[in-house]
Design a protein around this motif. Structure first.
Motif, PDB file in Angstrom:
ATOM      1  N   VAL A 158       0.815  -1.210   0.000  1.00 53.29           N
ATOM      2  CA  VAL A 158       0.000   0.000   0.000  1.00 53.29           C
ATOM      3  C   VAL A 158       0.852   1.265   0.000  1.00 53.29           C
ATOM      4  O   VAL A 158       0.323   2.369  -0.081  1.00 53.29           O
ATOM      5  CB  VAL A 158      -0.979   0.015   1.190  1.00 53.29           C
ATOM      6  CG1 VAL A 158      -1.989  -1.118   1.050  1.00 53.29           C
ATOM      7  CG2 VAL A 158      -0.247  -0.072   2.521  1.00 53.29           C
ATOM      8  N   VAL A 159       2.179   1.112   0.111  1.00 55.12           N
ATOM      9  CA  VAL A 159       3.098   2.242   0.033  1.00 55.12           C
ATOM     10  C   VAL A 159       4.227   1.884  -0.928  1.00 55.12           C
ATOM     11  O   VAL A 159       4.827   0.816  -0.809  1.00 55.12           O
ATOM     12  CB  VAL A 159       3.708   2.600   1.403  1.00 55.12           C
ATOM     13  CG1 VAL A 159       4.646   3.793   1.265  1.00 55.12           C
ATOM     14  CG2 VAL A 159       2.624   2.900   2.418  1.00 55.12           C
ATOM     15  N   ARG A 160       4.510   2.776  -1.856  1.00 55.37           N
ATOM     16  CA  ARG A 160       5.646   2.588  -2.762  1.00 55.37           C
ATOM     17  C   ARG A 160       6.438   3.890  -2.852  1.00 55.37           C
ATOM     18  O   ARG A 160       6.036   4.922  -2.315  1.00 55.37           O
ATOM     19  CB  ARG A 160       5.184   2.135  -4.147  1.00 55.37           C
ATOM     20  CG  ARG A 160       4.660   0.696  -4.166  1.00 55.37           C
ATOM     21  CD  ARG A 160       4.759   0.060  -5.520  1.00 55.37           C
ATOM     22  NE  ARG A 160       4.386  -1.355  -5.494  1.00 55.37           N
ATOM     23  CZ  ARG A 160       4.649  -2.219  -6.466  1.00 55.37           C
ATOM     24  NH1 ARG A 160       5.302  -1.817  -7.557  1.00 55.37           N
ATOM     25  NH2 ARG A 160       4.280  -3.475  -6.367  1.00 55.37           N
ATOM     26  N   ALA A 167       6.573   9.638  -1.043  1.00 53.94           N
ATOM     27  CA  ALA A 167       5.903   8.367  -0.744  1.00 53.94           C
ATOM     28  C   ALA A 167       4.565   8.327  -1.469  1.00 53.94           C
ATOM     29  O   ALA A 167       3.812   9.304  -1.457  1.00 53.94           O
ATOM     30  CB  ALA A 167       5.692   8.231   0.761  1.00 53.94           C
ATOM     31  N   TRP A 168       4.283   7.200  -2.117  1.00 55.13           N
ATOM     32  CA  TRP A 168       3.013   6.987  -2.803  1.00 55.13           C
ATOM     33  C   TRP A 168       2.157   6.052  -1.965  1.00 55.13           C
ATOM     34  O   TRP A 168       2.608   4.984  -1.549  1.00 55.13           O
ATOM     35  CB  TRP A 168       3.240   6.377  -4.184  1.00 55.13           C
ATOM     36  CG  TRP A 168       3.697   7.346  -5.229  1.00 55.13           C
ATOM     37  CD1 TRP A 168       4.315   8.539  -5.025  1.00 55.13           C
ATOM     38  CD2 TRP A 168       3.577   7.197  -6.646  1.00 55.13           C
ATOM     39  NE1 TRP A 168       4.591   9.148  -6.225  1.00 55.13           N
ATOM     40  CE2 TRP A 168       4.156   8.344  -7.238  1.00 55.13           C
ATOM     41  CE3 TRP A 168       3.054   6.215  -7.470  1.00 55.13           C
ATOM     42  CZ2 TRP A 168       4.203   8.523  -8.609  1.00 55.13           C
ATOM     43  CZ3 TRP A 168       3.108   6.384  -8.842  1.00 55.13           C
ATOM     44  CH2 TRP A 168       3.671   7.533  -9.414  1.00 55.13           C
ATOM     45  N   PHE A 169       0.894   6.455  -1.725  1.00 50.41           N
ATOM     46  CA  PHE A 169      -0.049   5.664  -0.945  1.00 50.41           C
ATOM     47  C   PHE A 169      -1.231   5.289  -1.831  1.00 50.41           C
ATOM     48  O   PHE A 169      -1.871   6.168  -2.419  1.00 50.41           O
ATOM     49  CB  PHE A 169      -0.550   6.451   0.266  1.00 50.41           C
ATOM     50  CG  PHE A 169       0.552   6.862   1.213  1.00 50.41           C
ATOM     51  CD1 PHE A 169       0.957   6.030   2.236  1.00 50.41           C
ATOM     52  CD2 PHE A 169       1.177   8.096   1.068  1.00 50.41           C
ATOM     53  CE1 PHE A 169       1.972   6.405   3.100  1.00 50.41           C
ATOM     54  CE2 PHE A 169       2.189   8.488   1.923  1.00 50.41           C
ATOM     55  CZ  PHE A 169       2.590   7.637   2.947  1.00 50.41           C
ATOM     56  N   ALA A 170      -1.522   3.995  -1.912  1.00 48.59           N
ATOM     57  CA  ALA A 170      -2.541   3.516  -2.845  1.00 48.59           C
ATOM     58  C   ALA A 170      -3.914   3.402  -2.199  1.00 48.59           C
ATOM     59  O   ALA A 170      -4.045   2.933  -1.065  1.00 48.59           O
ATOM     60  CB  ALA A 170      -2.133   2.158  -3.404  1.00 48.59           C
ATOM     61  N   HIS A 179      -6.478   5.095  -6.923  1.00 48.83           N
ATOM     62  CA  HIS A 179      -6.041   6.459  -6.633  1.00 48.83           C
ATOM     63  C   HIS A 179      -4.713   6.377  -5.907  1.00 48.83           C
ATOM     64  O   HIS A 179      -4.457   5.418  -5.168  1.00 48.83           O
ATOM     65  CB  HIS A 179      -7.087   7.164  -5.757  1.00 48.83           C
ATOM     66  CG  HIS A 179      -6.728   8.574  -5.379  1.00 48.83           C
ATOM     67  ND1 HIS A 179      -6.724   9.620  -6.275  1.00 48.83           N
ATOM     68  CD2 HIS A 179      -6.366   9.121  -4.183  1.00 48.83           C
ATOM     69  CE1 HIS A 179      -6.379  10.738  -5.650  1.00 48.83           C
ATOM     70  NE2 HIS A 179      -6.149  10.464  -4.383  1.00 48.83           N
ATOM     71  N   ILE A 180      -3.844   7.375  -6.120  1.00 49.99           N
ATOM     72  CA  ILE A 180      -2.539   7.406  -5.446  1.00 49.99           C
ATOM     73  C   ILE A 180      -2.341   8.779  -4.819  1.00 49.99           C
ATOM     74  O   ILE A 180      -2.321   9.797  -5.518  1.00 49.99           O
ATOM     75  CB  ILE A 180      -1.393   7.116  -6.428  1.00 49.99           C
ATOM     76  CG1 ILE A 180      -1.551   5.728  -7.062  1.00 49.99           C
ATOM     77  CG2 ILE A 180      -0.043   7.208  -5.706  1.00 49.99           C
ATOM     78  CD1 ILE A 180      -0.592   5.467  -8.213  1.00 49.99           C
ATOM     79  N   PRO A 217      -3.533   8.727   4.777  1.00 47.92           N
ATOM     80  CA  PRO A 217      -2.836   7.456   4.992  1.00 47.92           C
ATOM     81  C   PRO A 217      -1.788   7.520   6.095  1.00 47.92           C
ATOM     82  O   PRO A 217      -1.649   6.569   6.875  1.00 47.92           O
ATOM     83  CB  PRO A 217      -2.208   7.179   3.627  1.00 47.92           C
ATOM     84  CG  PRO A 217      -3.126   7.833   2.651  1.00 47.92           C
ATOM     85  CD  PRO A 217      -3.587   9.086   3.340  1.00 47.92           C
ATOM     86  N   ILE A 218      -1.029   8.621   6.179  1.00 48.31           N
ATOM     87  CA  ILE A 218      -0.011   8.726   7.233  1.00 48.31           C
ATOM     88  C   ILE A 218      -0.666   8.720   8.610  1.00 48.31           C
ATOM     89  O   ILE A 218      -0.105   8.186   9.566  1.00 48.31           O
ATOM     90  CB  ILE A 218       0.862   9.971   7.018  1.00 48.31           C
ATOM     91  CG1 ILE A 218       1.854   9.704   5.870  1.00 48.31           C
ATOM     92  CG2 ILE A 218       1.627  10.354   8.286  1.00 48.31           C
ATOM     93  CD1 ILE A 218       2.753  10.860   5.517  1.00 48.31           C
ATOM     94  N   ASP A 219      -1.866   9.271   8.726  1.00 49.23           N
ATOM     95  CA  ASP A 219      -2.577   9.221  10.004  1.00 49.23           C
ATOM     96  C   ASP A 219      -3.021   7.803  10.328  1.00 49.23           C
ATOM     97  O   ASP A 219      -2.963   7.369  11.488  1.00 49.23           O
ATOM     98  CB  ASP A 219      -3.788  10.148   9.972  1.00 49.23           C
ATOM     99  CG  ASP A 219      -3.375  11.609   9.882  1.00 49.23           C
ATOM    100  OD1 ASP A 219      -2.329  11.957  10.450  1.00 49.23           O
ATOM    101  OD2 ASP A 219      -4.092  12.393   9.248  1.00 49.23           O
TER     102      ASP A 219
END
Length: 315
Positions: A158-160, A167-170, A179-180, A217-219
């Motif tokens: 879920v992170v690339r 950082a990309w969050f899917a 969505h990214i 996502p970071i939260d």
């Protein structure tokens, strides 16, 4: 004051923006509200500083404070005497800021020059999260996310790693990336052409008995860290506002929870008025599906779960 060549050298060869970006905690460039000659930096609860004169000057729009780089150090650390300020500045000689408005404009133009690819393909072409990479450093050092949570996110894919240390969050639906979201040291945005559903980090157990829904996502990852990744919990995020596909995804999750005895849906949005409104919507969706609801509100007023995590990590 007697002429001191080192003072003149420090004043000429240190940059206020570079110092702000490397402070702890660091200041972030507000790209949308900055110009090439007037850089607006933000930090913490409403802190703002403006860097001007090509990095040689600064001012505080919320007070009368302003000056050169020497005054900036003393503004940030009032307890330092002049000799200690000199020692601080010696570390910054020759360093430039990592971000600027023109730097972002250049990134945008590069992105527009490449042909559009389907979102799942663009995701697949990005590298997996790697220990020691610039993205790993950003997430562990700047965001204070523990390695255990990042390894979990890596395993769930879920992170690339995006370009320029971002950082990309899917967001996923049932079968693909839709969505990214992009977060970096000095950038916040998303990949063009996406359709928000939900970012999802499963705790591991099946069936899941608890869903925690944050905004970013970071939260969601921060709350997973604070809870030591509860195995019966899905840590999810909407990416802020909730469109039709996001609401559909939430309703699907609520319908599944309704089949599990003791299941609970938690609204873990930010501790502000917008977050409270989102949580009220979460409550409505849970009630409509017959699922128990709990409001998880960050202890930092007007803050989020990453703010809470950083405070805990500093203790």
């Amino acid at each position: 004051m007697r002429y001191d060549p080192e003072i003149e050298r420090l004043r000429a060869e240190t940059n206020c923006a570079a110092l702000l970006e490397r402070s702890s905690p660091p200041w972030r460039l507000d790209r949308k509200e900055s110009t090439k000659n007037c850089l607006k930096y933000r930090r913490g609860q409403g802190e703002i500083l403006i860097v001007n004169h090509e990095g040689q000057g600064w001012w505080d729009p919320q007070s009368d404070a302003k000056g050169d780089v020497f005054a900036l150090v003393q503004h940030l650390e009032p307890g330092l005497n002049f000799g200690e300020v000199r020692k601080v500045l010696r570390r910054f000689v020759g360093l430039g800021p990592t971000s600027s408005v023109s730097h972002f404009d250049e990134r945008r133009s590069r992105g527009k020059s490449s042909p559009d690819r389907p979102l799942p393909e663009r995701w697949a072409r990005r590298p997996r999260l790697t220990v020691g990479s610039p993205v790993w450093w950003y997430l562990t050092d700047q965001r204070q996310l523990p390695a255990s949570v990042l390894e979990k996110a890596r395993a769930a894919d879920v992170v690339r790693e995006g370009p320029y240390g971002s950082a990309w969050f899917a967001h996923h639906d049932e079968c693909r990336v839709t969505h990214i979201e992009i977060r970096g040291l000095d950038f916040k945005g998303s990949v063009k052409g996406g359709d928000k559903t939900l970012f999802r980090l499963p705790g591991g157990a099946d069936p899941l008995r608890r869903v925690v829904l944050a905004e970013a996502p970071i939260d969601a990852l921060s709350l997973a860290a604070l809870e030591n990744i509860q195995t019966d919990t899905l840590y999810a995020a909407t990416g802020g506002g909730m469109g039709p596909r996001t609401i559909d995804a939430i309703q699907t999750i609520v319908a599944r929870l309704a089949q599990i005895p003791g299941a609970i849906f938690c609204g873990a949005t930010d501790a502000n008025r917008a977050g409270d409104r989102y949580a009220d919507k979460h409550r409505e969706l849970a009630a409509a599906g017959g699922v128990a609801f709990e409001r998880l509100r960050p202890s930092v007023e007007d803050g989020d779960w990453n703010d809470v995590l950083k405070i805990q990590q500093a203790q």
